[in-house]
Design a protein around this motif. Structure first.
Motif, PDB file in Angstrom:
ATOM      1  N   MET A 165     -41.681   8.241  30.362  1.00  0.00           N
ATOM      2  CA  MET A 165     -42.089   8.152  31.765  1.00  0.00           C
ATOM      3  C   MET A 165     -41.422   9.208  32.641  1.00  0.00           C
ATOM      4  O   MET A 165     -41.751   9.330  33.819  1.00  0.00           O
ATOM      5  CB  MET A 165     -41.800   6.751  32.305  1.00  0.00           C
ATOM      6  CG  MET A 165     -42.722   5.702  31.719  1.00  0.00           C
ATOM      7  SD  MET A 165     -42.512   4.071  32.471  1.00  0.00           S
ATOM      8  CE  MET A 165     -40.975   3.522  31.727  1.00  0.00           C
ATOM      9  N   GLY A 166     -40.483   9.944  32.073  1.00  0.00           N
ATOM     10  CA  GLY A 166     -39.876  11.052  32.798  1.00  0.00           C
ATOM     11  C   GLY A 166     -38.767  10.688  33.768  1.00  0.00           C
ATOM     12  O   GLY A 166     -38.483  11.460  34.685  1.00  0.00           O
ATOM     13  N   PHE A 167     -38.104   9.553  33.562  1.00  0.00           N
ATOM     14  CA  PHE A 167     -36.995   9.217  34.446  1.00  0.00           C
ATOM     15  C   PHE A 167     -35.858  10.210  34.233  1.00  0.00           C
ATOM     16  O   PHE A 167     -35.402  10.394  33.104  1.00  0.00           O
ATOM     17  CB  PHE A 167     -36.477   7.798  34.178  1.00  0.00           C
ATOM     18  CG  PHE A 167     -37.295   6.725  34.830  1.00  0.00           C
ATOM     19  CD1 PHE A 167     -37.154   6.468  36.185  1.00  0.00           C
ATOM     20  CD2 PHE A 167     -38.199   5.978  34.093  1.00  0.00           C
ATOM     21  CE1 PHE A 167     -37.907   5.476  36.801  1.00  0.00           C
ATOM     22  CE2 PHE A 167     -38.955   4.999  34.696  1.00  0.00           C
ATOM     23  CZ  PHE A 167     -38.819   4.744  36.050  1.00  0.00           C
ATOM     24  N   PRO A 168     -35.385  10.866  35.300  1.00  0.00           N
ATOM     25  CA  PRO A 168     -34.264  11.806  35.143  1.00  0.00           C
ATOM     26  C   PRO A 168     -32.996  11.067  34.720  1.00  0.00           C
ATOM     27  O   PRO A 168     -32.825   9.881  35.020  1.00  0.00           O
ATOM     28  CB  PRO A 168     -34.112  12.427  36.533  1.00  0.00           C
ATOM     29  CG  PRO A 168     -34.804  11.503  37.477  1.00  0.00           C
ATOM     30  CD  PRO A 168     -35.831  10.742  36.679  1.00  0.00           C
ATOM     31  N   SER A 169     -32.121  11.769  34.035  1.00  0.00           N
ATOM     32  CA  SER A 169     -30.916  11.153  33.466  1.00  0.00           C
ATOM     33  C   SER A 169     -30.015  10.508  34.509  1.00  0.00           C
ATOM     34  O   SER A 169     -29.283   9.580  34.191  1.00  0.00           O
ATOM     35  CB  SER A 169     -30.122  12.185  32.665  1.00  0.00           C
ATOM     36  OG  SER A 169     -29.707  13.236  33.508  1.00  0.00           O
ATOM     37  N   GLU A 170     -30.064  10.954  35.750  1.00  0.00           N
ATOM     38  CA  GLU A 170     -29.203  10.376  36.774  1.00  0.00           C
ATOM     39  C   GLU A 170     -29.828   9.161  37.467  1.00  0.00           C
ATOM     40  O   GLU A 170     -29.198   8.523  38.307  1.00  0.00           O
ATOM     41  CB  GLU A 170     -28.813  11.436  37.810  1.00  0.00           C
ATOM     42  CG  GLU A 170     -29.959  12.003  38.621  1.00  0.00           C
ATOM     43  CD  GLU A 170     -30.771  13.093  37.912  1.00  0.00           C
ATOM     44  OE1 GLU A 170     -31.781  13.513  38.500  1.00  0.00           O
ATOM     45  OE2 GLU A 170     -30.427  13.518  36.799  1.00  0.00           O
ATOM     46  N   HIS A 171     -31.053   8.800  37.109  1.00  0.00           N
ATOM     47  CA  HIS A 171     -31.724   7.664  37.746  1.00  0.00           C
ATOM     48  C   HIS A 171     -31.026   6.356  37.386  1.00  0.00           C
ATOM     49  O   HIS A 171     -30.511   6.199  36.285  1.00  0.00           O
ATOM     50  CB  HIS A 171     -33.192   7.613  37.310  1.00  0.00           C
ATOM     51  CG  HIS A 171     -34.018   6.721  38.174  1.00  0.00           C
ATOM     52  ND1 HIS A 171     -34.018   5.346  38.028  1.00  0.00           N
ATOM     53  CD2 HIS A 171     -34.848   6.998  39.196  1.00  0.00           C
ATOM     54  CE1 HIS A 171     -34.822   4.822  38.923  1.00  0.00           C
ATOM     55  NE2 HIS A 171     -35.347   5.800  39.645  1.00  0.00           N
ATOM     56  N   ARG A 172     -31.050   5.414  38.281  1.00  0.00           N
ATOM     57  CA  ARG A 172     -30.355   4.145  38.097  1.00  0.00           C
ATOM     58  C   ARG A 172     -30.880   3.313  36.929  1.00  0.00           C
ATOM     59  O   ARG A 172     -30.160   2.474  36.394  1.00  0.00           O
ATOM     60  CB  ARG A 172     -30.380   3.324  39.383  1.00  0.00           C
ATOM     61  CG  ARG A 172     -31.752   2.883  39.828  1.00  0.00           C
ATOM     62  CD  ARG A 172     -31.684   2.227  41.227  1.00  0.00           C
ATOM     63  NE  ARG A 172     -32.998   2.035  41.773  1.00  0.00           N
ATOM     64  CZ  ARG A 172     -33.745   0.938  41.580  1.00  0.00           C
ATOM     65  NH1 ARG A 172     -33.286  -0.053  40.861  1.00  0.00           N
ATOM     66  NH2 ARG A 172     -34.935   0.853  42.124  1.00  0.00           N
ATOM     67  N   VAL A 173     -32.120   3.554  36.473  1.00  0.00           N
ATOM     68  CA  VAL A 173     -32.635   2.757  35.348  1.00  0.00           C
ATOM     69  C   VAL A 173     -31.868   3.027  34.059  1.00  0.00           C
ATOM     70  O   VAL A 173     -31.918   2.221  33.135  1.00  0.00           O
ATOM     71  CB  VAL A 173     -34.150   2.974  35.095  1.00  0.00           C
ATOM     72  CG1 VAL A 173     -34.969   2.536  36.292  1.00  0.00           C
ATOM     73  CG2 VAL A 173     -34.466   4.391  34.693  1.00  0.00           C
ATOM     74  N   TRP A 174     -31.147   4.134  34.012  1.00  0.00           N
ATOM     75  CA  TRP A 174     -30.368   4.460  32.812  1.00  0.00           C
ATOM     76  C   TRP A 174     -29.019   3.758  32.779  1.00  0.00           C
ATOM     77  O   TRP A 174     -28.343   3.766  31.750  1.00  0.00           O
ATOM     78  CB  TRP A 174     -30.139   5.975  32.729  1.00  0.00           C
ATOM     79  CG  TRP A 174     -31.387   6.720  32.408  1.00  0.00           C
ATOM     80  CD1 TRP A 174     -32.171   7.432  33.277  1.00  0.00           C
ATOM     81  CD2 TRP A 174     -32.005   6.850  31.127  1.00  0.00           C
ATOM     82  NE1 TRP A 174     -33.230   7.982  32.612  1.00  0.00           N
ATOM     83  CE2 TRP A 174     -33.155   7.640  31.289  1.00  0.00           C
ATOM     84  CE3 TRP A 174     -31.697   6.362  29.859  1.00  0.00           C
ATOM     85  CZ2 TRP A 174     -34.004   7.963  30.230  1.00  0.00           C
ATOM     86  CZ3 TRP A 174     -32.541   6.678  28.811  1.00  0.00           C
ATOM     87  CH2 TRP A 174     -33.676   7.461  29.001  1.00  0.00           C
ATOM     88  N   ALA A 175     -28.594   3.151  33.870  1.00  0.00           N
ATOM     89  CA  ALA A 175     -27.257   2.555  33.945  1.00  0.00           C
ATOM     90  C   ALA A 175     -27.003   1.545  32.834  1.00  0.00           C
ATOM     91  O   ALA A 175     -25.913   1.486  32.273  1.00  0.00           O
ATOM     92  CB  ALA A 175     -27.040   1.899  35.310  1.00  0.00           C
ATOM     93  N   GLY A 176     -27.978   0.764  32.467  1.00  0.00           N
ATOM     94  CA  GLY A 176     -27.800  -0.232  31.422  1.00  0.00           C
ATOM     95  C   GLY A 176     -27.721   0.351  30.025  1.00  0.00           C
ATOM     96  O   GLY A 176     -27.401  -0.349  29.070  1.00  0.00           O
ATOM     97  N   MET A 177     -27.990   1.632  29.881  1.00  0.00           N
ATOM     98  CA  MET A 177     -27.936   2.283  28.575  1.00  0.00           C
ATOM     99  C   MET A 177     -26.553   2.845  28.278  1.00  0.00           C
ATOM    100  O   MET A 177     -26.279   3.263  27.168  1.00  0.00           O
ATOM    101  CB  MET A 177     -28.926   3.454  28.485  1.00  0.00           C
ATOM    102  CG  MET A 177     -30.358   3.126  28.745  1.00  0.00           C
ATOM    103  SD  MET A 177     -30.969   1.866  27.635  1.00  0.00           S
ATOM    104  CE  MET A 177     -31.848   0.899  28.835  1.00  0.00           C
TER     105      MET A 177
END
Length: 187
Positions: A165-177
């Protein structure tokens, strides 16, 4: 100029196919695009592989093989939480350095679903066999714990979806990873 052997040329076709299929999928990728990327003619491509399906399956096999090897190497000599952390770190590295591998995985799953719907179950069987090797490679270092393996694989699929989906690495959706110690200040 050094000539490549047929096996070296075949390897270059598989790598080119992975890149092309990752971007365009099975139906959206032409064998002409793969041949062009490698610098060979389409007739030569078909001397190496009997058809587009064979090229795709070779690329899918290589993608799974590369990922399986990555997890095996990352977890070598480790078990439990240490293996989990090492495999997770290896996958995070793939996310940042080889996102096309994740995209190829997604294209594999889509192609299998389409082929199964069209009645071509052999296509999916090949991919499923590879996926089970990947599962087992993760499962054993995690102590053959089904819940841990399922959670690890589920996170991997979520990562693949976020990349697709192209979420950039600094986006908050990555925090749980990220490991908990790296989550400070992200929300």
């Amino acid at each position: 100029m050094v000539r490549m052997s047929a096996e070296e040329r075949r390897e270059s076709v598989i790598r080119a196919a992975m890149a092309e299929f990752a971007r365009g999928g099975y139906h959206g990728t032409s064998t002409e695009a793969i041949a062009k990327r490698v610098g060979v003619s389409q007739p030569y491509l078909f001397r190496l592989f009997p058809g587009k399906k064979a090229i795709f399956l070779a690329a899918a096999e290589r993608c799974v093989e590369d990922t399986t090897r990555m997890f095996a190497e990352a977890s070598e000599g480790l078990e439990g939480e240490e293996a989990l952390q090492a495999m997770g770190e290896a996958y995070r590295k793939v996310v940042s350095e080889q996102p096309e591998r994740l995209m190829m995985q997604m294209q594999m799953y889509l192609a299998v679903a389409a082929a199964d719907e069209e009645g071509d179950h052999d296509f999916g069987e090949s991919v499923r066999v590879g996926w089970m090797r990947l599962w087992d490679t993760v499962h054993l270092p995690l102590g053959a714990d089904v819940d841990k393996t399922t959670t690890f694989m589920a996170y991997g699929m979520l990562i693949n979806c976020l990349v697709a989906m192209g979420f950039p690495s600094e986006h908050r959706v990555w925090a749980g990873m990220e490991p908990p110690e790296h989550r400070e200040g992200r929300s």
